[in-house]
Design an enzyme around this catalytic site. Structure first.
Site, PDB file in Angstrom:
ATOM      1  N   CYS A 113       0.810  -1.232   0.000  1.00  0.00           N
ATOM      2  CA  CYS A 113       0.000   0.000   0.000  1.00  0.00           C
ATOM      3  C   CYS A 113       0.839   1.276   0.000  1.00  0.00           C
ATOM      4  CB  CYS A 113      -0.959   0.003   1.188  1.00  0.00           C
ATOM      5  SG  CYS A 113      -2.134  -1.347   1.103  1.00  0.00           S
ATOM      6  N   HIS A 249      -3.213   7.386   2.221  1.00  0.00           N
ATOM      7  CA  HIS A 249      -3.634   6.074   1.722  1.00  0.00           C
ATOM      8  C   HIS A 249      -5.005   5.773   2.309  1.00  0.00           C
ATOM      9  CE1 HIS A 249      -3.950   1.933   0.795  1.00  0.00           C
ATOM     10  NE2 HIS A 249      -3.737   1.526   2.032  1.00  0.00           N
ATOM     11  N   ASN A 279     -10.106   0.050  -0.203  1.00  0.00           N
ATOM     12  CA  ASN A 279      -8.648   0.116  -0.209  1.00  0.00           C
ATOM     13  C   ASN A 279      -8.135  -0.429  -1.541  1.00  0.00           C
ATOM     14  OD1 ASN A 279      -5.911  -0.236   0.192  1.00  0.00           O
ATOM     15  ND2 ASN A 279      -6.104  -1.160   2.214  1.00  0.00           N
TER      16      ASN A 279
END
Ligand code: UT7
Length: 322
Positions: A113, A249, A279
């Site tokens: 990520c 993020h 996500n």
């Protein structure tokens, strides 16, 4: 020494949308639980024949168009992805071929990520040292392929998509600083256990899917994001009040809100897309940036702080003048 700055942004989201309600038919969950614990309402899921390079290419074309840069001017492609089309060649080489350009460096970066921040850090260094003048930096992920659709603890959390920027040499900064870190000791808190050297034959089994100790990852993310934001602000002599937009993020709205609260940043200066995209790993920051640029929130001259945390653990940040 050159600077680098973002000349254009682009994004791509698959057409198919899955709502939280859709998950109620698959696992023992509820729209209410998912909204309360994560802030997620829906996510985009790639079609069966859609690939990471398909999404990366679309995002790249949009970014080139906004930047008014011809694809022939590109001399570096870096794609952050943990879900490449093939074991090799890299998705960056595939996108380069599909753009009809060749000769210059193209490679993937694998930092989960935090991947987009890693890719941005590398591209910025290339440009600052004269190794490139115009880079495509892309985050593209197809996590629907590595989700365990029977695990309610993870399957509701992820989505597919791609975001891209054109990063161009400039005589004005642009990217003010980037910061990347890793701590490999936490490998098993968030991982896909199967791989090439450690059990390719397991790729059809449970080990081929995301496994996460969500609670522990959550706690680590909140602490580390605060530390990296402070590191970034202090290096640049900047106060939280100077930042126009925090673009974190997008893993969980509670993580994003905690990070903003610790910085005393009101949520109306934080770009949130986790509700719509879930996500999307290394695609989440460039996707969120593109949304906020196109809807007019992020304007030229604004001071932006990116921050990300992911498997590894890896984490990173960037402070930039848009
Ligand atoms: O992007 C990379 C980094 N990733 C992240 O940052 C994700 C970090 N972690 C998280 O976002 C959160 O930890 C989660 C959203 C994954 C989980 O939220 P939580 O508040 O930490 O919940 P929990 O794991 O402590 O689980 C609480 C309960 C459990 O039930 P019991 O054991 O208390 O009976 C879970 O089984 O919630 C249950 N649960 C669910 N219930 C309904 C877990 N997933 C679900 C679900 N629907 N989908």
């Amino acid at each position: 020494m050159n600077y680098s700055s973002i000349a254009g942004t682009g994004a791509y989201l698959p057409r198919r949308v899955m709502t939280n309600k859709d998950f109620e038919a698959i696992v023992d969950t509820s729209d209410e639980w998912i909204r309360e614990r994560t802030g997620i309402k829906r996510r985009h899921i790639a079609a069966e024949d859609e690939t990471t390079s398909d999404m990366a290419l679309e995002a790249a074309l949009q970014a080139l168009q906004m930047a008014k840069v011809s694809k022939e001017d590109i001399d570096l492609i870096i794609i952050a992805t943990t879900t490449p089309d093939k074991v090799f060649p890299s998705t960056a080489c595939i996108v380069q071929r599909r753009l009809g350009i060749s000769g210059f460096a193209a490679f993937d970066v694998h930092a989960a990520c935090a991947g987009f921040i890693y890719a941005l850090d590398i591209a910025n260094r290339f440009i600052k040292t004269g190794g490139a003048r115009c880079a495509l930096v892309i985050g593209a992920e197809i996590y629907s392929r590595i989700i365990n659709w029977k695990d309610r603890g993870t399957c509701v959390l992820f989505g597919d998509g791609a975001g891209a920027i054109v990063l161009r040499a400039s005589d004005q900064p642009g990217i003010l600083s980037t910061h990347i870190h890793a701590d490999g000791r936490h490998e098993e808190l968030l991982h896909v256990p199967a791989g090439i050297s450690s059990g390719y034959e397991q790729l059809q089994q449970e080990k081929a899917f995301i496994q996460m100790k969500g609670n522990e990852v959550f706690r680590a993310a909140v602490g580390v994001l605060d530390a990296i934001a402070r590191e970034t602000l202090s290096v640049n002599g900047v106060q939280p009040g100077d930042i126009d937009w925090l673009i974190p993020h997008q893993a969980n709205l509670r993580i994003i809100s905690a990070a903003a609260r610790k910085l005393d940043m009101p949520m109306d200066r934080v770009v949130v897309t986790v509700d719509e995209h879930a996500n999307t790993s290394s695609a989440s920051i460039p996707l969120a940036l593109d949304v906020a640029v196109r809807d007019g929130r992020v304007k030229r001259g604004h001071l932006l702080l990116f921050e990300a945390f992911g498997a590894g653990f890896t984490w990173g940040s960037a402070l930039l003048r848009f």
